[in-house]
Design a protein around this motif. Sequence first.
Motif, PDB file in Angstrom:
ATOM      1  N   ASP A 183       0.833  -1.204   0.000  1.00 52.79           N
ATOM      2  CA  ASP A 183       0.000   0.000   0.000  1.00 52.79           C
ATOM      3  C   ASP A 183       0.869   1.254   0.000  1.00 52.79           C
ATOM      4  O   ASP A 183       2.049   1.235   0.373  1.00 52.79           O
ATOM      5  CB  ASP A 183      -0.925  -0.002   1.219  1.00 52.79           C
ATOM      6  N   LEU A 184       0.253   2.362  -0.425  1.00 57.31           N
ATOM      7  CA  LEU A 184       0.977   3.610  -0.632  1.00 57.31           C
ATOM      8  C   LEU A 184       1.644   4.101   0.648  1.00 57.31           C
ATOM      9  O   LEU A 184       2.802   4.549   0.621  1.00 57.31           O
ATOM     10  CB  LEU A 184       0.023   4.681  -1.166  1.00 57.31           C
ATOM     11  N   ARG A 185       0.962   4.036   1.765  1.00 56.79           N
ATOM     12  CA  ARG A 185       1.536   4.519   3.030  1.00 56.79           C
ATOM     13  C   ARG A 185       2.799   3.740   3.402  1.00 56.79           C
ATOM     14  O   ARG A 185       3.815   4.331   3.786  1.00 56.79           O
ATOM     15  CB  ARG A 185       0.484   4.412   4.143  1.00 56.79           C
ATOM     16  N   SER A 186       2.734   2.418   3.270  1.00 54.95           N
ATOM     17  CA  SER A 186       3.892   1.591   3.620  1.00 54.95           C
ATOM     18  C   SER A 186       5.073   1.877   2.711  1.00 54.95           C
ATOM     19  O   SER A 186       6.219   1.972   3.165  1.00 54.95           O
ATOM     20  CB  SER A 186       3.522   0.108   3.552  1.00 54.95           C
ATOM     21  N   SER A 234       7.469   8.568  -7.572  1.00 51.51           N
ATOM     22  CA  SER A 234       6.074   8.517  -8.039  1.00 51.51           C
ATOM     23  C   SER A 234       5.143   8.216  -6.869  1.00 51.51           C
ATOM     24  O   SER A 234       4.019   8.751  -6.805  1.00 51.51           O
ATOM     25  CB  SER A 234       5.925   7.448  -9.127  1.00 51.51           C
ATOM     26  N   HIS A 235       5.583   7.397  -5.945  1.00 53.82           N
ATOM     27  CA  HIS A 235       4.779   7.106  -4.760  1.00 53.82           C
ATOM     28  C   HIS A 235       4.683   8.340  -3.850  1.00 53.82           C
ATOM     29  O   HIS A 235       3.621   8.622  -3.293  1.00 53.82           O
ATOM     30  CB  HIS A 235       5.379   5.934  -3.975  1.00 53.82           C
ATOM     31  N   TRP A 236       5.776   9.064  -3.715  1.00 53.52           N
ATOM     32  CA  TRP A 236       5.747  10.278  -2.899  1.00 53.52           C
ATOM     33  C   TRP A 236       4.789  11.309  -3.482  1.00 53.52           C
ATOM     34  O   TRP A 236       4.048  11.965  -2.750  1.00 53.52           O
ATOM     35  CB  TRP A 236       7.141  10.880  -2.819  1.00 53.52           C
ATOM     36  N   ALA A 237       4.802  11.445  -4.803  1.00 55.39           N
ATOM     37  CA  ALA A 237       3.893  12.412  -5.447  1.00 55.39           C
ATOM     38  C   ALA A 237       2.447  12.042  -5.173  1.00 55.39           C
ATOM     39  O   ALA A 237       1.613  12.911  -4.880  1.00 55.39           O
ATOM     40  CB  ALA A 237       4.173  12.468  -6.950  1.00 55.39           C
TER      41      ALA A 237
END
Length: 244
Positions: A183-186, A234-237
């Motif tokens: 997941d994005l948060r992890s 890309s995940h940070w964005a």
Amino acid sequence: MATLSLRQLAAWGALLDQKPAAIRVTAGRLVKEDLLETVRRGVYRVGPAGMVLKNKASEWMTALDQTRDWEGAWLCVHTAHIGKANRRNLRSRERAFRLFGFKELVDGVWIRPDNLAHTATEMYAALCQLGLEPEAVLLRSDVIVQERGQLPLGLWDGGALNAGYERGVELLQRSQKELKGQDLRSVTRETFLIGEHVIRQINADPLLPTECIDASKRESLVQAMKQYSAFCHSHWAAFLEQSE
């Protein structure tokens, strides 16, 4: 991330188990210290005092371009006459030396091989920007002779540096492999923590000449970090967009 809102900062803080109130207090303190500045109410960017550290932190990307062949000369900085009474100044001084790979040969004399792209004058200016007192004296020496004590190159542990490069590459590759599909948060949390750890390692690297370390291992670490950076941004964005 040229600017960040207080809401986005709080979201980043929550990833690291920091409470929003603590983030607000810290942001206010950093503004007073000119490390951050207010763009408009609740929105910040890096302040004038923070730009030097920001630029230094970004140098990991060009670390491999910052060295040249070593001809045996040394850069030496004398600080014994300044003293150590002012603890804040001492911390800033030692941070500047650490970030440029200097080691203390004897009390008040810090040295490093003169194999960086900086001239002696440029090195002095860069050290002062990061906290070295202008009263310090920088010298360029062709030879360092001691009757007793450790040989100058022995101040650095080349074997430990080589092993650290290998561990860093392994850490980055394993993390990227294990994070696929999570997941994005992890993903955001782990890539931030691991990326920061490895970037600190690269920025703290003394960039020693090839007489001391295996330059191919150092290059592998920088290249692995560039690949990891491309993976995580890309995940940070996406995380920042969620946090607006």
